[in-house]
Write a protein that holds these residues in place. Structure first.
Motif, mmCIF file in Angstrom:
data_model
loop_
_atom_site.group_PDB
_atom_site.id
_atom_site.type_symbol
_atom_site.label_atom_id
_atom_site.label_comp_id
_atom_site.label_asym_id
_atom_site.label_seq_id
_atom_site.Cartn_x
_atom_site.Cartn_y
_atom_site.Cartn_z
ATOM 1 N N PRO A 134 0.821 -1.208 0.000
ATOM 2 C CA PRO A 134 0.000 0.000 0.000
ATOM 3 C C PRO A 134 0.857 1.261 0.000
ATOM 4 C CG PRO A 134 0.017 -0.980 2.186
ATOM 5 C CD PRO A 134 0.719 -1.941 1.274
ATOM 6 N N GLU A 135 0.232 2.368 -0.316
ATOM 7 C CA GLU A 135 0.917 3.661 -0.296
ATOM 8 C C GLU A 135 1.527 3.915 1.078
ATOM 9 O OE1 GLU A 135 -0.206 8.370 -1.253
ATOM 10 O OE2 GLU A 135 -1.755 6.815 -1.118
ATOM 11 N N ASN A 136 2.665 4.582 1.078
ATOM 12 C CA ASN A 136 3.376 4.944 2.309
ATOM 13 C C ASN A 136 4.032 3.754 3.001
ATOM 14 O OD1 ASN A 136 2.967 7.760 2.254
ATOM 15 N ND2 ASN A 136 0.892 7.502 3.050
ATOM 16 N N THR A 137 4.198 2.645 2.298
ATOM 17 C CA THR A 137 4.996 1.551 2.838
ATOM 18 C C THR A 137 6.457 1.891 2.574
ATOM 19 O OG1 THR A 137 3.231 -0.034 2.333
ATOM 20 C CG2 THR A 137 5.415 -0.934 2.774
ATOM 21 N N THR A 138 7.109 2.474 3.548
ATOM 22 C CA THR A 138 8.451 2.984 3.325
ATOM 23 C C THR A 138 9.338 2.761 4.528
ATOM 24 O OG1 THR A 138 9.736 5.041 3.071
ATOM 25 C CG2 THR A 138 7.539 5.261 3.979
ATOM 26 N N GLY A 139 10.596 2.459 4.258
ATOM 27 C CA GLY A 139 11.566 2.279 5.323
ATOM 28 C C GLY A 139 11.847 3.556 6.091
ATOM 29 N N LEU A 140 11.404 4.702 5.563
ATOM 30 C CA LEU A 140 11.570 5.954 6.292
ATOM 31 C C LEU A 140 10.811 5.934 7.609
ATOM 32 C CD1 LEU A 140 11.218 8.493 3.337
ATOM 33 C CD2 LEU A 140 13.328 7.790 4.490
ATOM 34 N N ASP A 141 9.864 5.023 7.733
ATOM 35 C CA ASP A 141 9.079 4.923 8.964
ATOM 36 C C ASP A 141 9.641 3.878 9.926
ATOM 37 O OD1 ASP A 141 7.282 6.881 8.148
ATOM 38 O OD2 ASP A 141 6.020 5.442 7.085
ATOM 39 N N SER A 142 10.849 3.410 9.673
ATOM 40 C CA SER A 142 11.480 2.428 10.561
ATOM 41 C C SER A 142 11.635 2.999 11.962
ATOM 42 C CB SER A 142 12.858 2.043 10.020
ATOM 43 O OG SER A 142 13.652 1.466 11.039
ATOM 44 N N PRO A 143 11.053 2.363 12.980
ATOM 45 C CA PRO A 143 11.250 2.860 14.350
ATOM 46 C C PRO A 143 12.698 2.721 14.804
ATOM 47 C CG PRO A 143 10.110 0.745 14.382
ATOM 48 C CD PRO A 143 10.183 1.176 12.946
ATOM 49 N N GLY A 144 13.375 1.671 14.334
ATOM 50 C CA GLY A 144 14.764 1.482 14.738
ATOM 51 C C GLY A 144 15.647 2.617 14.278
ATOM 52 N N ALA A 145 15.553 2.985 13.009
ATOM 53 C CA ALA A 145 16.391 4.053 12.471
ATOM 54 C C ALA A 145 16.091 5.377 13.156
ATOM 55 C CB ALA A 145 16.179 4.167 10.963
ATOM 56 N N ARG A 146 14.819 5.665 13.349
ATOM 57 C CA ARG A 146 14.441 6.937 13.978
ATOM 58 C C ARG A 146 14.953 7.014 15.410
ATOM 59 N NH1 ARG A 146 10.186 8.900 17.161
ATOM 60 N NH2 ARG A 146 9.660 11.087 16.759
ATOM 61 N N ASN A 147 14.772 5.942 16.165
ATOM 62 C CA ASN A 147 15.192 5.952 17.562
ATOM 63 C C ASN A 147 16.710 5.953 17.713
ATOM 64 O OD1 ASN A 147 12.761 5.935 19.318
ATOM 65 N ND2 ASN A 147 12.245 4.143 18.093
ATOM 66 N N LEU A 148 17.423 5.347 16.771
ATOM 67 C CA LEU A 148 18.891 5.402 16.823
ATOM 68 C C LEU A 148 19.377 6.833 16.653
ATOM 69 C CD1 LEU A 148 20.384 2.342 14.883
ATOM 70 C CD2 LEU A 148 20.418 2.802 17.329
ATOM 71 N N ARG A 149 18.766 7.560 15.728
ATOM 72 C CA ARG A 149 19.181 8.952 15.525
ATOM 73 C C ARG A 149 18.946 9.772 16.788
ATOM 74 N NH1 ARG A 149 16.492 8.105 10.551
ATOM 75 N NH2 ARG A 149 14.659 9.250 11.297
ATOM 76 N N ARG A 150 17.803 9.591 17.413
ATOM 77 C CA ARG A 150 17.495 10.350 18.620
ATOM 78 C C ARG A 150 18.427 9.950 19.763
ATOM 79 N NH1 ARG A 150 12.647 8.721 20.390
ATOM 80 N NH2 ARG A 150 12.224 10.595 21.588
ATOM 81 N N ALA A 151 18.679 8.654 19.906
ATOM 82 C CA ALA A 151 19.572 8.179 20.968
ATOM 83 C C ALA A 151 20.993 8.676 20.752
ATOM 84 C CB ALA A 151 19.548 6.655 21.031
ATOM 85 N N ALA A 152 21.397 8.767 19.486
ATOM 86 C CA ALA A 152 22.747 9.247 19.193
ATOM 87 C C ALA A 152 22.924 10.685 19.653
ATOM 88 C CB ALA A 152 23.028 9.125 17.696
ATOM 89 N N THR A 153 21.878 11.489 19.516
ATOM 90 C CA THR A 153 21.956 12.877 19.976
ATOM 91 C C THR A 153 22.170 12.922 21.486
ATOM 92 O OG1 THR A 153 20.530 13.645 18.180
ATOM 93 C CG2 THR A 153 20.702 15.059 20.121
ATOM 94 N N ALA A 154 21.385 12.127 22.224
ATOM 95 C CA ALA A 154 21.518 12.103 23.686
ATOM 96 C C ALA A 154 22.867 11.528 24.102
ATOM 97 C CB ALA A 154 20.382 11.290 24.296
ATOM 98 N N LEU A 155 23.318 10.495 23.415
ATOM 99 C CA LEU A 155 24.610 9.883 23.744
ATOM 100 C C LEU A 155 25.746 10.862 23.514
ATOM 101 C CD1 LEU A 155 26.371 7.452 24.489
ATOM 102 C CD2 LEU A 155 26.161 6.669 22.118
ATOM 103 N N TRP A 156 25.673 11.619 22.442
ATOM 104 C CA TRP A 156 26.735 12.586 22.175
ATOM 105 C C TRP A 156 26.753 13.675 23.247
ATOM 106 C CZ3 TRP A 156 31.119 12.694 20.071
ATOM 107 C CH2 TRP A 156 31.784 13.908 19.865
ATOM 108 N N GLN A 157 25.586 14.085 23.712
ATOM 109 C CA GLN A 157 25.523 15.080 24.785
ATOM 110 C C GLN A 157 26.218 14.562 26.042
ATOM 111 O OE1 GLN A 157 21.296 15.678 25.036
ATOM 112 N NE2 GLN A 157 21.251 17.170 23.354
ATOM 113 N N GLU A 158 25.999 13.293 26.358
ATOM 114 C CA GLU A 158 26.664 12.706 27.520
ATOM 115 C C GLU A 158 28.171 12.591 27.294
ATOM 116 O OE1 GLU A 158 25.465 12.225 30.364
ATOM 117 O OE2 GLU A 158 23.297 12.323 29.999
#
Length: 282
Positions: A134-158
């Protein structure tokens, strides 16, 4: 914590993966009530796979399995990155580095998974499956990739906070890693140098996945910059698009992004320290 009272010995399989298989030896049985299946949640994990009679193409099993393996690996990487951030706050830099190395190794699992698709998934197989998505079936919605990016920001701050807490900078960590003499007992720069090295490896593992994924997109959907049709498009409007309608050129842009952009500043700083500006090639 007490152990479960049940014996956990496997019994008769309550589920099969391929019920239409005529050869009994080829029937994939699971959910036998074993402690192994319960403790690993294997029954739940296997039940996530599409039933064989619903596959739109036999290669869809490979396609789904690779994506699930990748998401599992990224989820555990996220877990280890969180633990490492806590250890950085506690000044346990050596254990933080070990956990980041573990996360990097898990990143290699995801790299190997996408390489399997790159090397063994025929283009027409994917395009056949893609027609049914179906429409919008895209890897851009991967929860793993999104959460890694966010975690990387917090990890770099630490990481930055830990370096500042020890009255150091990233350039000093580079020096510590290439030192020629033993450091003072109170010097924490060698420990933090290992953290920096682990971050470089982690960033590299994610970058490797992105570049293999980019080559997968080029080999399955097209849009390689050396292709005549793509090179002729100044506006890139003629490039293939995702099921969300976005140009695959965005995948190329994402492949160049780092998890820890400021990590690379110390690399440039070290280069400048050894190569004066007047010696830098134009």
């Amino acid at each position: 914590m007490s152990k479960r009272a049940q014996t956990g010995r496997p019994g008769t399989a309550r589920r099969v993966m391929n019920p239409d298989e005529s050869n009994r030896l080829f029937v994939y049985e699971y959910d036998r009530g074993s402690n192994y299946e319960q403790d690993t949640r294997l029954t739940t994990a296997l039940s996530a796979l599409l039933p064989e009679d619903t596959l739109v193409h036999p290669d869809q099993r490979l396609f789904q399995t690779v994506h699930l393996i990748t998401e599992y690996a990224w989820c555990d990487m996220h877990f280890e990155m969180r633990r490492a951030a806590g250890l950085l706050r506690d000044r346990d830099y050596l254990l933080a580095a070990q956990l980041l190395e573990r996360a990097s190794a898990l990143g290699e699992v995801a790299v190997q998974a996408v390489r399997v698709l790159l090397e063994f998934l025929p283009q027409e197989s994917l395009l056949t499956m893609r027609e049914t998505f179906p429409e919008n079936t895209t890897g851009l919605d991967s929860p793993g990739a999104r959460n890694l990016r966010r975690a990387a920001t917090a990890l770099w701050q630490e990481t930055e906070a830990a370096v500042a807490r020890e009255d150091l900078d990233l350039r000093q960590l580079v020096v510590a890693q290439g030192r020629g003499a033993a450091p003072d007992r109170e010097d924490r720069s060698p420990d933090l140098a290992l953290v920096r090295q682990a971050l470089l490896r982690l960033d590299g593992a994610v970058a490797a996945w992105k570049h293999h994924h980019l080559r997968l997109v080029w080999s399955q959907l097209g849009g390689h910059p050396e292709a005549g049709t793509a090179a002729a498009e100044d506006t890139r409007d003629g490039l293939p698009k995702s099921l969300r309608g976005q140009s695959t050129s965005g995948v190329r842009a994402m492949a160049e992004r780092s998890l820890f952009p400021r990590l690379w500043d110390s690399v440039d700083d070290t280069y400048r320290a050894f190569v004066p500006d007047e010696q830098t090639p134009a």
